[in-house]
Design an enzyme around this catalytic site. Sequence first.
Site, PDB file in Angstrom:
ATOM      1  N   GLU A   1       7.137   1.586 -17.829  1.00 33.56           N
ATOM      2  CA  GLU A   1       7.777   0.300 -18.100  1.00 33.56           C
ATOM      3  C   GLU A   1       7.970  -0.455 -16.781  1.00 33.56           C
ATOM      4  OE1 GLU A   1       8.294  -1.114 -20.901  1.00 33.56           O
ATOM      5  OE2 GLU A   1       8.083   0.529 -22.332  1.00 33.56           O
TER       6      GLU A   1
ATOM      7  N   CYS B   1       3.704  28.407  -4.974  1.00 36.68           N
ATOM      8  CA  CYS B   1       3.761  27.615  -3.745  1.00 36.68           C
ATOM      9  C   CYS B   1       5.128  27.809  -3.058  1.00 36.68           C
ATOM     10  CB  CYS B   1       3.452  26.150  -4.031  1.00 36.68           C
ATOM     11  SG  CYS B   1       2.924  25.261  -2.552  1.00 36.68           S
ATOM     12  N   TYR B   2       6.022  26.793  -3.091  1.00 36.76           N
ATOM     13  CA  TYR B   2       7.355  26.967  -2.503  1.00 36.76           C
ATOM     14  C   TYR B   2       8.059  28.170  -3.127  1.00 36.76           C
ATOM     15  CZ  TYR B   2      12.109  25.833  -0.906  1.00 36.76           C
ATOM     16  OH  TYR B   2      13.353  25.885  -0.320  1.00 36.76           O
TER      17      TYR B   2
ATOM     18  N   HIS C   1      -1.654  26.177  -7.067  1.00 37.62           N
ATOM     19  CA  HIS C   1      -0.987  25.601  -8.236  1.00 37.62           C
ATOM     20  C   HIS C   1      -1.780  25.886  -9.512  1.00 37.62           C
ATOM     21  CE1 HIS C   1       2.268  23.268  -6.328  1.00 37.62           C
ATOM     22  NE2 HIS C   1       1.453  23.252  -5.287  1.00 37.62           N
TER      23      HIS C   1
ATOM     24  N   LYS D   1       1.405   6.268 -12.583  1.00 35.29           N
ATOM     25  CA  LYS D   1       2.760   6.857 -12.485  1.00 35.29           C
ATOM     26  C   LYS D   1       2.619   8.307 -12.055  1.00 35.29           C
ATOM     27  CE  LYS D   1       6.865   8.298 -15.025  1.00 35.29           C
ATOM     28  NZ  LYS D   1       7.558   8.470 -16.307  1.00 35.29           N
TER      29      LYS D   1
ATOM     30  N   THR E   1      11.626   7.417 -35.677  1.00 37.97           N
ATOM     31  CA  THR E   1      11.149   7.584 -37.053  1.00 37.97           C
ATOM     32  C   THR E   1      11.116   9.054 -37.444  1.00 37.97           C
ATOM     33  OG1 THR E   1       9.808   5.571 -36.881  1.00 37.97           O
ATOM     34  CG2 THR E   1       9.234   7.110 -38.640  1.00 37.97           C
TER      35      THR E   1
ATOM     36  N   VAL F   1       7.853   6.152 -32.766  1.00 38.57           N
ATOM     37  CA  VAL F   1       7.607   7.467 -33.369  1.00 38.57           C
ATOM     38  C   VAL F   1       8.817   8.392 -33.231  1.00 38.57           C
ATOM     39  CG1 VAL F   1       6.422   8.360 -31.295  1.00 38.57           C
ATOM     40  CG2 VAL F   1       5.996   9.405 -33.522  1.00 38.57           C
ATOM     41  N   ASP F   2       9.512   8.349 -32.106  1.00 36.17           N
ATOM     42  CA  ASP F   2      10.621   9.277 -31.872  1.00 36.17           C
ATOM     43  C   ASP F   2      11.751   9.059 -32.874  1.00 36.17           C
ATOM     44  OD1 ASP F   2       9.049   9.838 -29.677  1.00 36.17           O
ATOM     45  OD2 ASP F   2      10.296   8.707 -28.280  1.00 36.17           O
TER      46      ASP F   2
ATOM     47  N   ASP G   1      -7.426 -31.329 -19.384  1.00 37.18           N
ATOM     48  CA  ASP G   1      -7.498 -32.111 -18.144  1.00 37.18           C
ATOM     49  C   ASP G   1      -6.176 -32.090 -17.390  1.00 37.18           C
ATOM     50  OD1 ASP G   1     -10.138 -32.870 -18.554  1.00 37.18           O
ATOM     51  OD2 ASP G   1      -9.529 -34.499 -19.911  1.00 37.18           O
TER      52      ASP G   1
ATOM     53  N   GLY H   1       7.718  22.809  -4.405  1.00 34.34           N
ATOM     54  CA  GLY H   1       8.703  21.840  -3.959  1.00 34.34           C
ATOM     55  C   GLY H   1       8.323  21.275  -2.606  1.00 34.34           C
TER      56      GLY H   1
ATOM     57  N   GLU I   1      -0.905  25.375 -12.463  1.00 32.53           N
ATOM     58  CA  GLU I   1      -0.573  24.417 -13.519  1.00 32.53           C
ATOM     59  C   GLU I   1      -1.481  23.190 -13.513  1.00 32.53           C
ATOM     60  OE1 GLU I   1       2.249  23.206 -10.092  1.00 32.53           O
ATOM     61  OE2 GLU I   1       1.176  24.985 -10.811  1.00 32.53           O
TER      62      GLU I   1
ATOM     63  N   ARG J   1      19.846  -3.055 -18.678  1.00 28.73           N
ATOM     64  CA  ARG J   1      19.868  -1.827 -19.486  1.00 28.73           C
ATOM     65  C   ARG J   1      21.294  -1.483 -19.912  1.00 28.73           C
ATOM     66  NH1 ARG J   1      15.793   2.007 -19.708  1.00 28.73           N
ATOM     67  NH2 ARG J   1      13.817   1.364 -18.802  1.00 28.73           N
TER      68      ARG J   1
ATOM     69  N   GLY K   1      11.477   1.791 -34.991  1.00 28.04           N
ATOM     70  CA  GLY K   1      10.097   1.715 -35.431  1.00 28.04           C
ATOM     71  C   GLY K   1       9.172   2.575 -34.602  1.00 28.04           C
TER      72      GLY K   1
ATOM     73  N   LYS L   1       6.011  14.304 -26.317  1.00 24.63           N
ATOM     74  CA  LYS L   1       5.550  13.302 -27.289  1.00 24.63           C
ATOM     75  C   LYS L   1       4.488  13.863 -28.235  1.00 24.63           C
ATOM     76  CE  LYS L   1       6.463   9.348 -27.016  1.00 24.63           C
ATOM     77  NZ  LYS L   1       7.559   8.557 -27.588  1.00 24.63           N
TER      78      LYS L   1
END
Length: 539
Positions: free
Chosen positions: A537, A92-93, A185, A531, A246, A243-244, A476, A65, A187, A313, A241, A395
């Site tokens: 997005e 760590c923290y 760390h 990100k 569907t 994947v989630d 032109d 953290g 991970e 949204r 449409g 995912k």
Amino acid sequence: MADHIEAEAPHNTFDTILILDFGSQTSHLILRRLRSLKVYAEMLPCTTKLAELPFKPKGIVLSGGPSSVYEDGAPHVDPAVFDLGVPILGICYGCQELAWRINPENVAGGVIREYGHADVMVHQGADSHVNRLFAGIGETMQAYMSHFDKLVKLPEGFVTVASTQNSEYAGIAHQTKPIYGVQFHPELEHTPRGTEILRNFAIDICGAQANWVMKDFIQKEIIRIRHLVGETAQVIGAVSGGVDSTVAAKLMKEAIGDRFHAILVDNGVMRLNECEQVKETLEEHLGINLTVVNGAELFLGRLKGVNEPEKKRKIIGATFIDLFQQEALRIEKEAENTPNAGPVEWFLQGTLYPDVIESVSYKGPSATIKTHHNVGGLPDTLKLKLIEPLREMFKDEVRKFGEELGIHRDLVMRHPFPGPGIAIRILGEVTPERVAIARAADHIFISEIKAAGVYDQMSQAYVAISQDRAVGVQGDARVYGYIAILRAVKTLDFMSAEPFEFDFGLLKRISTRIVNEVDGIARVTYDITSKPPGTIEME
């Protein structure tokens, strides 16, 4: 708000490691590493009260953290964690939290910041108990450090099991209890043998079974859904449409048959030919009970003149709810005097674990980045209970889940598409003209990356349209058109992402086609923001 159902959640049927998050940007990676070992793990904020926890974990990890453990207002874990009698690993923290609780003088600000690679010396003693965390590692290992504060004294009852040049107590272990701490760390990929340390903790020290596999989970989830929904209630759910939705829809079909009603809302901000393709896929290929609702005029009318992303949204979310409410009443009435007669009581949502993590991570007083269209329950106006069968999955796990359900690979590997659709890829006001421009440009982009054979190498790709215009020359004549922003990223879990490294010739070909073929676009740019700090997005 809609009810969330606890009965037979994965943490009640699979051995679970609980990660208590102190706000580190890499906390979710601890969870990812454990899941990759087939050990089920969940994450909750560090402020979680153990008395309110609905399950007993096999072990607890205290994450890193950004705070200093000795400062006023710093986050601290519920003391009941240490009375639970399960193994604990502080990272760590989290390691500093272990030491600080025993004696605040054990932790202080360092003289030298330790960021980046460090060589860790492992100290294997005669006591096999304290050696368990680093078992099989050897005498040295590389690790990634990211801290300024450090342990300056060895906590009472602990021994040193690892050190670096700058951190005398880089790894500690309690002499008799299964409590361990590391300053680095494990991970991160930059700690090459970090997964072995997490395996030692989760499987060898905690005794968690490595049985988190999709085939087992599907059967348990179908039984859970049937038990939850009962024999007469009906379920409605939005499909897009992606994947989630569907995979969630196919699972509901397997569990309760035609008592599940998939609803595809044409909100006017879908991709080119999207509704036709979704109808063909779900109805004809997967046998799912599908209704298409034409709401384009209603959505675009409500979005007229709106520029602010969060407001867009919320308008889209509220309009979806209005239409679902109408559909629920219609479905219930049409089912009267049929074998499927019964009340519409449930609403299916394709929430995934990254959405949950972003909503439960410890952030202190930080502000909302965006409203997730699929987290936080349903408004009181929609009198339905929420069912979220994919809520605990990432995912890549959903894709494996879909393949186990027999969904074609092309569908399973399809890039995500947001609930608010193209509306959050059009910066500023959403108008029919700008939707048409975004659709056409996006269709060219996706067609070209598929033709080049790189679609499956990236995790998500789309075209956004800027609010600004730029001057260009076509033939032109001087033109004044919008700027198309190409976005393509690679990610494992959608919690962090890197821009896809395109062949420059392919980028130029895409740019040329979009400018030449899409009326209204004067320029094309490629967004190379990672990100964090950016989001995947645009809005």
